[in-house]
Design a protein around this motif. Sequence first.
Motif, PDB file in Angstrom:
ATOM      1  N   THR A  37     -16.713   7.891  94.471  1.00 25.33           N
ATOM      2  CA  THR A  37     -16.664   6.446  94.709  1.00 25.33           C
ATOM      3  C   THR A  37     -16.771   6.152  96.201  1.00 25.33           C
ATOM      4  OG1 THR A  37     -14.253   6.517  94.764  1.00 25.33           O
ATOM      5  CG2 THR A  37     -15.299   5.985  92.641  1.00 25.33           C
ATOM      6  N   ARG A  60      -1.758   0.419 106.862  1.00 32.97           N
ATOM      7  CA  ARG A  60      -1.652  -0.177 105.522  1.00 32.97           C
ATOM      8  C   ARG A  60      -0.255  -0.713 105.277  1.00 32.97           C
ATOM      9  NH1 ARG A  60      -4.728   1.254 100.502  1.00 32.97           N
ATOM     10  NH2 ARG A  60      -3.412   1.104  98.665  1.00 32.97           N
ATOM     11  N   ASN A  64       1.806  -1.657  99.364  1.00 29.67           N
ATOM     12  CA  ASN A  64       0.562  -1.447  98.621  1.00 29.67           C
ATOM     13  C   ASN A  64       0.475   0.024  98.195  1.00 29.67           C
ATOM     14  OD1 ASN A  64      -1.932  -1.728  97.488  1.00 29.67           O
ATOM     15  ND2 ASN A  64      -3.009  -2.229  99.394  1.00 29.67           N
ATOM     16  N   PRO A  65       0.715   0.318  96.897  1.00 33.58           N
ATOM     17  CA  PRO A  65       0.808   1.712  96.455  1.00 33.58           C
ATOM     18  C   PRO A  65      -0.527   2.454  96.501  1.00 33.58           C
ATOM     19  CG  PRO A  65       0.842   0.235  94.565  1.00 33.58           C
ATOM     20  CD  PRO A  65       0.884  -0.632  95.783  1.00 33.58           C
ATOM     21  N   ILE A  67      -3.313   5.563  95.170  1.00 34.53           N
ATOM     22  CA  ILE A  67      -3.792   6.252  93.971  1.00 34.53           C
ATOM     23  C   ILE A  67      -3.572   7.756  94.155  1.00 34.53           C
ATOM     24  CG2 ILE A  67      -5.873   6.848  92.662  1.00 34.53           C
ATOM     25  CD1 ILE A  67      -6.879   4.005  93.206  1.00 34.53           C
ATOM     26  N   HIS A  69      -4.584  11.588  93.132  1.00 38.29           N
ATOM     27  CA  HIS A  69      -5.728  12.341  92.611  1.00 38.29           C
ATOM     28  C   HIS A  69      -5.268  13.705  92.130  1.00 38.29           C
ATOM     29  CE1 HIS A  69      -7.368   9.190  95.092  1.00 38.29           C
ATOM     30  NE2 HIS A  69      -8.585   9.420  94.646  1.00 38.29           N
ATOM     31  N   THR A 120       5.596   2.665  88.145  1.00 38.94           N
ATOM     32  CA  THR A 120       4.289   3.094  87.656  1.00 38.94           C
ATOM     33  C   THR A 120       3.520   3.793  88.762  1.00 38.94           C
ATOM     34  OG1 THR A 120       3.424   0.946  88.279  1.00 38.94           O
ATOM     35  CG2 THR A 120       4.109   1.201  85.989  1.00 38.94           C
ATOM     36  N   ARG A 124      -6.087   9.328  89.045  1.00 34.06           N
ATOM     37  CA  ARG A 124      -7.430   9.612  88.531  1.00 34.06           C
ATOM     38  C   ARG A 124      -7.871  11.021  88.882  1.00 34.06           C
ATOM     39  NH1 ARG A 124     -12.659   8.771  90.924  1.00 34.06           N
ATOM     40  NH2 ARG A 124     -12.578   8.598  93.196  1.00 34.06           N
ATOM     41  N   PRO A 145      -5.741   6.868  99.367  1.00 34.19           N
ATOM     42  CA  PRO A 145      -6.403   5.563  99.382  1.00 34.19           C
ATOM     43  C   PRO A 145      -7.775   5.738 100.027  1.00 34.19           C
ATOM     44  CG  PRO A 145      -4.944   5.716 101.257  1.00 34.19           C
ATOM     45  CD  PRO A 145      -4.813   7.031 100.501  1.00 34.19           C
ATOM     46  N   SER A 146      -8.578   4.695 100.001  1.00 34.34           N
ATOM     47  CA  SER A 146      -9.858   4.742 100.704  1.00 34.34           C
ATOM     48  C   SER A 146      -9.590   4.999 102.187  1.00 34.34           C
ATOM     49  CB  SER A 146     -10.601   3.428 100.509  1.00 34.34           C
ATOM     50  OG  SER A 146      -9.748   2.335 100.778  1.00 34.34           O
ATOM     51  N   GLU A 183     -14.964   1.388  94.994  1.00 38.33           N
ATOM     52  CA  GLU A 183     -13.802   2.104  94.487  1.00 38.33           C
ATOM     53  C   GLU A 183     -13.734   2.074  92.953  1.00 38.33           C
ATOM     54  OE1 GLU A 183     -13.790  -0.582  96.197  1.00 38.33           O
ATOM     55  OE2 GLU A 183     -13.189  -0.129  98.234  1.00 38.33           O
ATOM     56  N   SER A 184     -12.895   2.974  92.428  1.00 38.85           N
ATOM     57  CA  SER A 184     -12.748   3.135  90.978  1.00 38.85           C
ATOM     58  C   SER A 184     -12.253   1.856  90.294  1.00 38.85           C
ATOM     59  CB  SER A 184     -11.750   4.267  90.695  1.00 38.85           C
ATOM     60  OG  SER A 184     -10.489   3.952  91.252  1.00 38.85           O
ATOM     61  N   ARG A 198      -8.668  -3.943  88.785  1.00 34.85           N
ATOM     62  CA  ARG A 198      -9.750  -3.943  89.790  1.00 34.85           C
ATOM     63  C   ARG A 198     -11.020  -3.496  89.086  1.00 34.85           C
ATOM     64  NH1 ARG A 198      -9.262   0.050  94.928  1.00 34.85           N
ATOM     65  NH2 ARG A 198      -9.748   1.614  93.352  1.00 34.85           N
ATOM     66  N   LYS A 226      -0.807  -8.003  89.477  1.00 32.87           N
ATOM     67  CA  LYS A 226       0.045  -6.835  89.269  1.00 32.87           C
ATOM     68  C   LYS A 226      -0.345  -5.711  90.213  1.00 32.87           C
ATOM     69  CE  LYS A 226       1.900  -4.807  85.816  1.00 32.87           C
ATOM     70  NZ  LYS A 226       2.008  -4.052  84.568  1.00 32.87           N
ATOM     71  N   SER A 227      -1.564  -5.798  90.738  1.00 34.01           N
ATOM     72  CA  SER A 227      -1.994  -4.783  91.672  1.00 34.01           C
ATOM     73  C   SER A 227      -1.711  -5.297  93.075  1.00 34.01           C
ATOM     74  CB  SER A 227      -3.486  -4.510  91.487  1.00 34.01           C
ATOM     75  OG  SER A 227      -3.830  -3.381  92.232  1.00 34.01           O
ATOM     76  N   GLY A 229      -2.370  -4.493  95.942  1.00 30.75           N
ATOM     77  CA  GLY A 229      -3.469  -4.499  96.916  1.00 30.75           C
ATOM     78  C   GLY A 229      -4.299  -5.759  96.860  1.00 30.75           C
TER      79      GLY A 229
HETATM   80  O1  TXA Z   1     -12.155   4.990  94.118  1.00 28.22           O
HETATM   81  C1  TXA Z   1     -10.971   4.915  94.475  1.00 28.22           C
HETATM   82  O2  TXA Z   1     -10.076   4.505  93.727  1.00 28.22           O
HETATM   83  C2  TXA Z   1     -10.640   5.346  95.910  1.00 28.22           C
HETATM   84  C3  TXA Z   1     -10.933   6.841  96.014  1.00 28.22           C
HETATM   85  C4  TXA Z   1     -10.515   7.429  97.328  1.00 28.22           C
HETATM   86  O3  TXA Z   1     -10.345   7.521  94.941  1.00 28.22           O
HETATM   87  N1  TXA Z   1      -9.265   5.046  96.221  1.00 28.22           N
HETATM   88  C5  TXA Z   1      -8.841   3.779  96.426  1.00 28.22           C
HETATM   89  O4  TXA Z   1      -7.519   3.667  96.758  1.00 28.22           O
HETATM   90  O5  TXA Z   1      -9.560   2.808  96.332  1.00 28.22           O
HETATM   91  P1  TXA Z   1      -6.863   2.377  97.438  1.00 28.22           P
HETATM   92  O6  TXA Z   1      -5.525   2.800  97.818  1.00 28.22           O
HETATM   93  O7  TXA Z   1      -7.746   1.894  98.531  1.00 28.22           O
HETATM   94  O8  TXA Z   1      -6.756   1.335  96.276  1.00 28.22           O
HETATM   95  C6  TXA Z   1      -5.714   1.471  95.334  1.00 28.22           C
HETATM   96  C7  TXA Z   1      -5.591   0.217  94.498  1.00 28.22           C
HETATM   97  C8  TXA Z   1      -4.876  -0.868  95.245  1.00 28.22           C
HETATM   98  O9  TXA Z   1      -5.457  -2.122  94.931  1.00 28.22           O
HETATM   99  C9  TXA Z   1      -3.447  -0.759  94.701  1.00 28.22           C
HETATM  100  O10 TXA Z   1      -2.763  -1.969  94.810  1.00 28.22           O
HETATM  101  C10 TXA Z   1      -3.698  -0.344  93.257  1.00 28.22           C
HETATM  102  O11 TXA Z   1      -4.814   0.520  93.323  1.00 28.22           O
HETATM  103  N2  TXA Z   1      -2.550   0.408  92.702  1.00 28.22           N
HETATM  104  C11 TXA Z   1      -2.119   1.629  93.039  1.00 28.22           C
HETATM  105  N3  TXA Z   1      -1.012   1.957  92.337  1.00 28.22           N
HETATM  106  C12 TXA Z   1      -0.731   0.915  91.547  1.00 28.22           C
HETATM  107  C13 TXA Z   1       0.312   0.618  90.598  1.00 28.22           C
HETATM  108  N4  TXA Z   1       1.273   1.484  90.334  1.00 28.22           N
HETATM  109  N5  TXA Z   1       0.270  -0.570  89.957  1.00 28.22           N
HETATM  110  C14 TXA Z   1      -0.717  -1.457  90.215  1.00 28.22           C
HETATM  111  N6  TXA Z   1      -1.711  -1.253  91.101  1.00 28.22           N
HETATM  112  C15 TXA Z   1      -1.712  -0.089  91.771  1.00 28.22           C
END
Ligand code: TXA
Length: 330
Positions: A37, A60, A64-65, A67, A69, A120, A124, A145-146, A183-184, A198, A226-227, A229
């Motif tokens: 991604t 950051r 903001n939690p 992801i 891997h 939670t 991925r 995260p990204s 992103e995913s 998302r 709920k997200s 971010g």
């Molecule tokens: O493609 C992707 O997902 C990339 C690559 C690196 O894997 N990662 C990514 O991570 O985009 P990040 O941290 O930039 O985005 C994570 C998103 C944020 O919007 C965050 O709020 C949401 O996922 N998220 C993470 N944990 C969560 C949770 N427990 N509940 C709700 N939303 C969550």
Amino acid sequence: MKTEMIVVDKCVDEENSYTQAVETLKSGEVVAFPTETVYGLGADATNFEAVSKIFEAKGRPADNPLIVHVDSKESALNYVQEVSPKALQCMDAFWPGALTLIMQAKPETFASNVTANLQTVGIRVPNHPVALKLLHEVKLPLAAPSANTSGKPSPTLANHVRHDMDGRIPLILDGGATEIGIESTVLDTTCEPPVILRPGKITKEQIESVIGTIRSSSGNKDNVPKSPGMKYMHYAPTAPLYLIEDEKSLIEKAIQYVQEKGKRVAVISEMDYPLADFNFPLSMESLYASLRECDFTDADLILAPVKSSDQDQDALMNRLEKAADHKWFS
Ligand code: TXA
Ligand code: MG
């Protein structure tokens, strides 16, 4: 701190580069690596200190939690509980791949800053040979995260990572351009029906073909996001970006109007506008690179033509709307 960048072969036969990355991660440092991604900024998800270095490097917000891997469904199941049958079906159908599943985390599994103290966690299995090899060798879940500065477009090239992270992290694995470019898809499986938090390359329809009806939270204004971010500024280039209806004469008029005020215009679009001062391509794969390219020009204003009726461009529209902070040119 000096930032080293190592080119890793996608054929993953370069043992030495992985050894260095694995040692760096195990010593509690941050390593940027490619996924299918965007590039991720990885650290040991069980190590609070290591994870706090991600937040510091990106700037950051702590609420903001991140992801997590892992290299397989089996690994993921070590870290979660009360997993719904639909989540299991999604793992089988879409992993490895660009789908993040929000599930109940087992208590005391991840460092508390990974989940921003939520119960939670988003997990991925990335579908990229370099990411998979790294996860397999490090034998740790990696919070990632990204790999961009918070608020900036996600990196689709190792050079984007270097631009944002130079001097802030010790190591970048360069695996070339990422394939998907955004992103995913994030799917919350802790509620019924599951909700897309998302949108991404994996669509609502594709998920519904496996687990039946789901909801999509974007556009649902009554719903508290709920997200976490989702409330922050995202993907923003330095010059203001405006969406504009994708109609040639309207766009040409807009370009001239802005130029008459002595300002320079960049257009991010599927087609070139010879009138514009700068043109950059618009597609899922190229959007973030184009937004970053605008920052290297002296454009005062950026236009992105979109069809307001285009529903199958869900994920791309979502990113563009955020980058433009929902502003339309008028
Ligand atoms: O493609 C992707 O997902 C990339 C690559 C690196 O894997 N990662 C990514 O991570 O985009 P990040 O941290 O930039 O985005 C994570 C998103 C944020 O919007 C965050 O709020 C949401 O996922 N998220 C993470 N944990 C969560 C949770 N427990 N509940 C709700 N939303 C969550
Ligand atoms: Mg991000």
